[in-house]
Scaffold this motif. Structure first.
Motif, mmCIF file in Angstrom:
data_model
loop_
_atom_site.group_PDB
_atom_site.id
_atom_site.type_symbol
_atom_site.label_atom_id
_atom_site.label_comp_id
_atom_site.label_asym_id
_atom_site.label_seq_id
_atom_site.Cartn_x
_atom_site.Cartn_y
_atom_site.Cartn_z
ATOM 1 N N LEU A 171 0.844 -1.192 0.000
ATOM 2 C CA LEU A 171 0.000 0.000 0.000
ATOM 3 C C LEU A 171 0.884 1.248 0.000
ATOM 4 O O LEU A 171 1.384 1.658 1.041
ATOM 5 C CB LEU A 171 -0.914 0.011 1.232
ATOM 6 N N ILE A 183 -3.988 7.653 -0.302
ATOM 7 C CA ILE A 183 -3.773 6.237 -0.567
ATOM 8 C C ILE A 183 -3.719 6.048 -2.082
ATOM 9 O O ILE A 183 -4.696 6.300 -2.790
ATOM 10 C CB ILE A 183 -4.902 5.390 0.047
ATOM 11 N N GLY A 185 -3.814 4.137 -5.394
ATOM 12 C CA GLY A 185 -4.445 2.892 -5.814
ATOM 13 C C GLY A 185 -4.520 2.737 -7.309
ATOM 14 O O GLY A 185 -3.591 3.137 -8.031
ATOM 15 N N ALA A 202 -2.202 -3.256 -2.789
ATOM 16 C CA ALA A 202 -3.225 -3.558 -1.795
ATOM 17 C C ALA A 202 -4.544 -2.847 -2.076
ATOM 18 O O ALA A 202 -5.611 -3.379 -1.772
ATOM 19 C CB ALA A 202 -2.723 -3.174 -0.401
ATOM 20 N N ALA A 203 -4.486 -1.648 -2.644
ATOM 21 C CA ALA A 203 -5.700 -0.868 -2.865
ATOM 22 C C ALA A 203 -6.420 -1.345 -4.119
ATOM 23 O O ALA A 203 -5.789 -1.698 -5.119
ATOM 24 C CB ALA A 203 -5.365 0.613 -2.987
ATOM 25 N N THR A 204 -7.733 -1.350 -4.053
ATOM 26 C CA THR A 204 -8.551 -1.780 -5.185
ATOM 27 C C THR A 204 -9.594 -0.704 -5.487
ATOM 28 O O THR A 204 -9.674 0.319 -4.804
ATOM 29 C CB THR A 204 -9.265 -3.102 -4.873
ATOM 30 N N ASP A 222 -7.790 -0.375 7.503
ATOM 31 C CA ASP A 222 -8.548 -1.236 6.589
ATOM 32 C C ASP A 222 -7.645 -2.158 5.776
ATOM 33 O O ASP A 222 -8.148 -2.980 4.999
ATOM 34 C CB ASP A 222 -9.376 -0.377 5.623
ATOM 35 N N TYR A 223 -6.333 -2.033 5.955
ATOM 36 C CA TYR A 223 -5.370 -2.854 5.203
ATOM 37 C C TYR A 223 -4.467 -3.594 6.188
ATOM 38 O O TYR A 223 -3.245 -3.397 6.203
ATOM 39 C CB TYR A 223 -4.539 -1.972 4.268
ATOM 40 N N ASP A 225 -3.292 -6.547 6.389
ATOM 41 C CA ASP A 225 -2.303 -7.498 5.874
ATOM 42 C C ASP A 225 -1.296 -6.865 4.926
ATOM 43 O O ASP A 225 -0.436 -7.556 4.375
ATOM 44 C CB ASP A 225 -3.016 -8.647 5.147
ATOM 45 N N ALA A 226 -1.400 -5.564 4.723
ATOM 46 C CA ALA A 226 -0.547 -4.891 3.740
ATOM 47 C C ALA A 226 0.799 -4.509 4.339
ATOM 48 O O ALA A 226 0.980 -4.456 5.567
ATOM 49 C CB ALA A 226 -1.249 -3.651 3.212
ATOM 50 N N ILE A 228 2.795 -1.180 4.275
ATOM 51 C CA ILE A 228 2.517 0.222 3.969
ATOM 52 C C ILE A 228 3.829 0.955 3.748
ATOM 53 O O ILE A 228 4.737 0.902 4.579
ATOM 54 C CB ILE A 228 1.725 0.890 5.111
#
Length: 290
Positions: A171, A183, A185, A202-204, A222-223, A225-226, A228
């Motif tokens: 991310l 962020i 994306g 990570a961002a969609t 909100d991320y 598992d990312a 950063i």
């Protein structure tokens, strides 16, 4: 209007595209946007002036501008007197200068390259190649694009080696204040760099015109598992990073946060090589067991 068509109409309408240097290719070039300045510097075009060269040196960094480059005011408010004094043969700009194209064209032929609705990364290769053709540098541009791709591939290989092949989604962000973050994306240059590195963003979601979403710091939770990566500079880092709010962000608490050296996230295809290198440096530094 799609970027390539806009460029063909705007940049090359009066300039023949030939493999050899066109006899009527422009001489002195003024770049009022940093993405156009990047391209001119990378292709060694006769770049005589740039809007806000000091800001370029802080945020873009690479490729460096020629020594003695003239400053032409701000990107959003070019200095017309400085432009007239510079007497360029061609003015290159992008969306930020679109509303002043008519005034600029009174100074010199002006070519405004509009961004695609698909985000900053869309059409950047075509833009680079078309400008190169206008100056008889298509062969150089083709080689440089291959080098950029190779640089991204090597950067990704470094990251995979450091993480043992198990790299989490990445991310890329820019911290704007102690409470807000951009962020990056879909459609962003940071996403294009990650994909060129063979890494998962990570961002969609749907791409926006600038490729980022402005969000509160808490949105980073909100991320979980990312990995950063903050792309510097950010002056308030010491205070934010010591705060309980920051330490409570799951990825940060897990040690998956790092700061990357400055790289421009709204530039041309030229940006992808230094951007991928900076992202790789930060990801390697946060890899487990280091």
């Amino acid at each position: 209007m799609p970027l390539l068509r806009a460029l063909l109409l705007a940049v090359l309408a009066a300039l023949p595209a030939r493999a050899d240097a066109p006899a009527d290719a422009p001489g002195r070039v003024a770049a009022l946007s940093w993405d156009m300045a990047e391209i001119a510097a990378d292709l060694d075009l006769p770049l005589a002036g740039v809007a806000d060269p000091a800001g370029y040196a802080t945020w873009v960094v690479s490729p460096p501008l020629p020594r003695g480059i003239a400053g032409l005011g701000l990107r959003t408010e070019p200095n017309l007197e400085a432009l007239i004094s510079l007497a360029p043969d061609l003015i290159l700009g992008s969306d930020q200068q679109a509303d002043m194209a008519e005034r600029l064209s009174d100074v010199a032929p002006t070519r405004i390259v509009a961004r695609s609705a698909g985000g900053p990364a869309a059409g950047t290769r075509e833009t680079y190649l078309e400008i190169a053709r206008a100056f008889g540098k298509e062969d150089l541009a083709t080689r440089r694009l291959a080098e950029i791709d190779a640089d991204m591939d090597r950067a990704g290989a470094r990251v995979r080696a450091a993480w043992g092949g198990e790299v989490p989604p990445v991310l890329p962000v820019r911290l704007m204040t102690a409470t807000t973050v951009r962020i990056h994306g879909p459609g962003s240059m940071a996403e294009a760099a990650l994909k060129g590195m063979g890494l998962d963003p990570a961002a969609t979601g749907a791409p926006g015109p600038w490729g980022f979403a402005l969000a509160p710091i808490e949105a980073l939770a909100d991320y979980p598992d990312a990995a950063i990566v903050q792309i510097d500079p950010f002056e308030d880092g010491d205070a934010l990073y010591a705060s309980p709010l920051w330490r409570a962000i799951p990825a940060v608490a897990a040690g998956r946060f790092g700061a990357a050296e400055p790289a421009w996230t709204f530039g041309s295809v030229v940006s992808l090589a230094p951007l991928s290198a900076r992202l790789a440096d930060a990801l390697v530094a946060m890899a487990p067991d280091r």
